[in-house]
Design a protein around this motif. Structure first.
Motif, mmCIF file in Angstrom:
data_model
loop_
_atom_site.group_PDB
_atom_site.id
_atom_site.type_symbol
_atom_site.label_atom_id
_atom_site.label_comp_id
_atom_site.label_asym_id
_atom_site.label_seq_id
_atom_site.Cartn_x
_atom_site.Cartn_y
_atom_site.Cartn_z
ATOM 1 N N LYS A 127 0.802 -1.231 0.000
ATOM 2 C CA LYS A 127 0.000 0.000 0.000
ATOM 3 C C LYS A 127 0.835 1.281 0.000
ATOM 4 N N ARG B 249 -0.398 8.446 -2.979
ATOM 5 C CA ARG B 249 -1.580 9.088 -3.594
ATOM 6 C C ARG B 249 -2.398 9.843 -2.543
ATOM 7 N N THR B 250 -2.543 9.240 -1.360
ATOM 8 C CA THR B 250 -3.348 9.875 -0.307
ATOM 9 C C THR B 250 -2.638 11.109 0.254
ATOM 10 N N GLU C 227 -3.201 14.240 -1.617
ATOM 11 C CA GLU C 227 -4.534 14.858 -1.503
ATOM 12 C C GLU C 227 -4.650 15.533 -0.142
ATOM 13 N N HIS D 127 -5.611 18.672 0.903
ATOM 14 C CA HIS D 127 -6.806 19.453 1.256
ATOM 15 C C HIS D 127 -8.042 18.594 1.522
ATOM 16 N N PRO D 128 -8.383 17.666 0.613
ATOM 17 C CA PRO D 128 -9.607 16.896 0.891
ATOM 18 C C PRO D 128 -9.427 15.774 1.902
ATOM 19 N N CYS D 129 -8.213 15.276 2.070
ATOM 20 C CA CYS D 129 -8.090 14.044 2.862
ATOM 21 C C CYS D 129 -6.996 14.050 3.925
ATOM 22 N N ILE E 57 -12.754 8.647 3.215
ATOM 23 C CA ILE E 57 -12.249 8.585 1.838
ATOM 24 C C ILE E 57 -10.786 8.133 1.780
ATOM 25 N N ALA E 58 -10.334 7.420 2.827
ATOM 26 C CA ALA E 58 -8.962 6.903 2.795
ATOM 27 C C ALA E 58 -8.938 5.493 3.356
ATOM 28 N N GLU E 59 -7.908 4.741 3.007
ATOM 29 C CA GLU E 59 -7.760 3.394 3.560
ATOM 30 C C GLU E 59 -7.198 3.505 4.977
ATOM 31 N N GLY F 8 -11.488 11.710 7.981
ATOM 32 C CA GLY F 8 -10.502 11.368 6.952
ATOM 33 C C GLY F 8 -10.701 9.957 6.427
ATOM 34 N N GLU G 83 -0.543 3.664 -2.565
ATOM 35 C CA GLU G 83 -1.778 4.302 -2.114
ATOM 36 C C GLU G 83 -1.459 5.400 -1.098
#
Lengths: 98, 348
Positions: free
Chosen positions: B90, B96-97, B100, B102-104, B218-220, B215, B93
């Motif tokens: 992961k 990638r997270t 992000e 601001h949103p996550c 929308i996140a793992e 958080g 991932e």
């Protein structure tokens, strides 16, 4: 490129067309996009969908037993649709509802 | 078996899985108090306390040593979590997270402020001033804060039964807490800073859970928890430790001396238990919600008391035994909830 966004972002994006989608269809699409072709990858993506549903962002509208083995034989398949809360969170994640 | 029954069974399995993660969290969290206690007597932390005590007094020495121990705890946790994410494949991932923000990922950085320098440092302060048994039970009220915030902020459903379970657990926690405090007051050596540390832990962990829940939408969870500890490491090593060094405390000298096999062994043990306790905690939230995840996770108080008795020969008082029994009862009230019809944790 869609693959560059986190998995749950992409899942919300796929459901943002407001159409109903079967979990196995989405899982197959995601496996290809993220190159997660193992069984672990498949189950991991399906679990993310389950978490989104558990968090109230997706809603199961139809279920059927997987008799043909399209996902896992004997397992329950779900058809999901995005909820209003899911749209709000998709919007937070800078997806199509902005 | 028809579709309806299968669906019910699937939901039940999902909830049970969430409860299982929360229970693992409680056990690992309880074990963590063993290295969390031992580390104070391990070089160079013992010498560091004596050194600072000579110049700034015992209270300041305890706080500064707690700061350095918390920072090393965060460091070993992040090592354990990076290995875990690497094993799960992961790391991509995570990248990638992280991008992000601001949103996550901002939610995980915000959670790290409350979970790290407030809750974990507060907990080490409570261990240092009063003891691990107290530190463990002092934070037992944190699920109330987490549950109320999660309900007010993003409408998380909490059934009457779940509330009842949470309340029984809290009464159990308070029985343990008040019993210890009364004994200390009657002995005339009440450590106020230790109690503030306990309060910091309760508030910090409660607020952290609610923020992390946002958080985790929308996140793992595996990725989210690692980002949260990345934030905590930055807070300690980039801000707080340099501030303590600039204030004249010999914190950097002792930090460099901490890389000994014994200190690293104890800190590594703390990192593994705490890292995976957090993995389990965060994994339980999307499945059973913040309120239930924290409620079952609260069994750590009882686990800590048992482990401290078994490995450190700290005999619990009768109030601890009664309070512990209430904690178990409350958790069973929550677990026995009928969850077959519950598809979503949110109001929709």
């Amino acid at each position: 490129m869609a693959g560059l966004r986190p998995i749950k972002f992409r899942l919300l994006e796929l459901f943002s067309d407001e159409k109903e989608h079967w979990n196995y269809e989405i899982v197959v699409k995601m496996q290809k996009e993220y190159n997660m072709n193992s069984n672990f990858g498949r189950d991991s993506i399906n679990f993310d969908i389950l978490e989104l549903a558990s968090g109230g962002m997706l809603k199961s509208v139809e279920s059927k037993i997987d008799e043909d083995g399209v996902y896992k034989k004997g397992f329950l398949l779900h058809k999901y649709v995005i909820t209003d809360f899911g749209k709000t969170r998709a919007s937070d994640a800078c997806l199509m509802y902005v | 078996m028809d579709i309806r029954e299968l669906k019910k069974l699937e939901n039940k399995r999902k909830m049970n899985k969430g409860y299982m993660w929360a229970l693992f969290c409680a056990i690992l969290w309880g074990i963590w108090y063993i290295p969390g206690t031992i580390i104070w007597a391990v070089p160079p932390f013992d010498a560091m306390w004596v050194d600072i005590d000579a110049t700034h007094g015992g209270s300041m020495a305890t706080i500064v040593v707690a700061l350095l121990i918390s920072a090393f705890n965060a460091l070993t946790v992040i090592v354990a979590l990076l290995i875990w994410n690497g094993y799960l494949g992961k790391l991509g991932e995570m990248k990638r997270t992280l991008k992000e923000f601001h949103p996550c990922s901002k939610w995980f950085f915000l959670a790290s402020i409350f979970g790290g320098p407030i809750a974990i440092l507060g907990s080490f302060i409570a261990i240092g001033f009063i003891g691990a048994g107290f530190a463990a039970v002092a934070a037992l009220t944190y699920p109330v804060i987490g549950s109320i915030l999660a309900r007010q902020w993003y409408g998380e459903q909490i059934s009457k039964r779940a509330w009842m379970g949470i309340l029984v657990i809290i009464v159990g926690g308070l029985t343990i807490f008040v019993g210890g405090a009364i004994a200390e007051i009657s002995a005339g050596n009440l450590s106020y800073i230790g109690y503030i540390g306990g309060l910091m832990a309760a508030l910090g962990w409660g607020i952290e859970g609610a923020i992390a829940g946002k958080g985790l939408d929308i996140a793992e969870p595996d990725v989210g928890i690692t980002i949260r500890f990345l934030g905590e490491n930055l807070l300690y090593w980039v801000i707080l430790i340099p501030i303590a060094a600039l204030a004249g405390y010999p914190i950097l000298e002792y930090a460099l001396q901490a890389f000994t096999p014994l200190a690293m062994l104890v800190l590594g043990f703390a990192g593994i238990t705490f890292g995976f306790c957090y993995v389990c905690w965060y994994k339980s939230f999307p499945l059973i919600g913040v309120g239930r995840g924290q409620g079952i996770g609260n069994l750590y108080g009882l686990c800590a008391v048992i482990f401290m008795y078994l490995f450190m020969a700290q005999v619990p008082a009768w109030t601890v035994l009664i309070g512990g029994a209430l904690c178990v009862l409350g958790s069973f009230v929550m677990i026995s909830e009928e969850t077959g019809e519950m598809e979503s944790l949110r109001g929709e």
